[in-house]
Motif scaffolding. Structure first.
Motif, mmCIF file in Angstrom:
data_model
loop_
_atom_site.group_PDB
_atom_site.id
_atom_site.type_symbol
_atom_site.label_atom_id
_atom_site.label_comp_id
_atom_site.label_asym_id
_atom_site.label_seq_id
_atom_site.Cartn_x
_atom_site.Cartn_y
_atom_site.Cartn_z
ATOM 1 N N GLY A 2 -15.181 -0.376 -30.875
ATOM 2 C CA GLY A 2 -16.245 -0.254 -31.606
ATOM 3 C C GLY A 2 -16.104 0.900 -32.717
ATOM 4 O O GLY A 2 -17.305 1.404 -33.619
ATOM 5 N N ASP A 3 -14.892 1.654 -33.128
ATOM 6 C CA ASP A 3 -14.809 2.629 -34.081
ATOM 7 C C ASP A 3 -13.967 1.899 -35.237
ATOM 8 O O ASP A 3 -13.964 2.435 -36.357
ATOM 9 N N ASP A 4 -13.884 0.473 -35.256
ATOM 10 C CA ASP A 4 -13.191 -0.282 -36.394
ATOM 11 C C ASP A 4 -14.271 -0.975 -37.093
ATOM 12 O O ASP A 4 -14.657 -1.892 -36.460
ATOM 13 N N ILE A 5 -14.213 -0.678 -38.326
ATOM 14 C CA ILE A 5 -15.329 -1.224 -39.191
ATOM 15 C C ILE A 5 -15.226 -2.713 -39.245
ATOM 16 O O ILE A 5 -15.930 -3.552 -39.300
ATOM 17 N N THR A 6 -13.928 -3.496 -39.135
ATOM 18 C CA THR A 6 -13.810 -4.930 -39.161
ATOM 19 C C THR A 6 -14.250 -5.493 -37.895
ATOM 20 O O THR A 6 -14.726 -6.556 -37.749
ATOM 21 N N VAL A 7 -13.980 -4.759 -36.826
ATOM 22 C CA VAL A 7 -14.421 -5.463 -35.397
ATOM 23 C C VAL A 7 -15.870 -5.434 -35.612
ATOM 24 O O VAL A 7 -16.649 -6.114 -34.860
ATOM 25 N N ILE A 8 -16.551 -4.049 -35.802
ATOM 26 C CA ILE A 8 -17.908 -4.221 -35.902
ATOM 27 C C ILE A 8 -18.661 -5.171 -36.785
ATOM 28 O O ILE A 8 -19.443 -5.850 -36.441
ATOM 29 N N LYS A 9 -17.675 -5.468 -37.877
ATOM 30 C CA LYS A 9 -18.487 -6.683 -38.729
ATOM 31 C C LYS A 9 -18.266 -8.000 -38.072
ATOM 32 O O LYS A 9 -19.090 -8.905 -38.197
ATOM 33 N N ARG A 10 -17.121 -8.255 -37.278
ATOM 34 C CA ARG A 10 -17.059 -9.541 -36.525
ATOM 35 C C ARG A 10 -18.027 -9.847 -35.500
ATOM 36 O O ARG A 10 -18.696 -10.670 -35.321
#
Length: 189
Positions: A159-167
């Motif tokens: 949850g601290d990675d912006i691409t993971v949050i976007k996905r």
């Protein structure tokens, strides 16, 4: 016997001529399809009584919020970079079931000799409509309103990675039909 063989060869030649023409092949395929549909209806097992979908007719068989959270968590764990995940869904409103009613209205009019306008009295009577089901008699459902989802909170290892949050946000928005501003994704401690 020779005549039978000759007639058989003549039929074979006629069929070959018919099949070689593209339009004739399409017509024959259409006829074969219609015949298959007809015979499948004729030989299909079971009765002609329409089957009701018990799950659709009785909402208590539909998944609850806990099941939706588990399915969503299982799906999110398969997304690259998410890792372990916990999901919480909040509701705007709960599910509502409206049962069918048989309503009757009776109007009684009485007229007194000294009055010019008659007196009217209305009476209403309503009863629930019941139908037979494999579980016994159950009320007939007129409308079932699914619970309205307010938002979703997702706590995951990635949850601290912006691409993971976007996905995650895009996936949850698509699955639950939520606006992205109603989805919160954060890192798990």
């Amino acid at each position: 016997m020779k005549q039978y063989g000759r007639e058989h060869r003549q039929w074979q030649e006629k069929w070959k001529e018919l099949i070689q023409d593209r339009k004739n092949r399409l017509v024959l395929l259409g006829l074969v399809g219609i015949c298959l549909i007809f015979f499948s209806d004729l030989f299909a097992g079971g009765s002609n009584v329409p089957k009701t979908n018990e799950k659709a007719q009785y909402p208590d068989a539909l998944p609850d919020v806990g099941e939706i959270e588990e399915k969503l968590a299982g799906m999110l764990e398969r997304v690259e970079g998410v890792g372990k995940v916990h999901v919480m869904i909040t509701l705007e409103s709960s599910a509502e079931t409206i049962y069918a009613l048989d309503e009757q209205k009776d109007t009684k009019t009485s007229r007194h000799s000294e009055q010019e306008t008659p007196d009217q009295a209305d009476s209403y009577k309503s009863e629930h409509i019941f139908m037979d089901s494999p579980q016994g008699k159950r009320p007939l459902i007129e409308t079932y309103l699914e619970p309205e989802i307010r938002g979703a909170a997702i706590v995951c290892e990635g949850g601290d990675d912006i691409t993971v949050i976007k996905r995650i946000t895009d996936l949850v928005s698509a699955v639950l039909g939520l606006a992205t501003n109603r989805i919160c994704v954060t890192k798990m401690i």
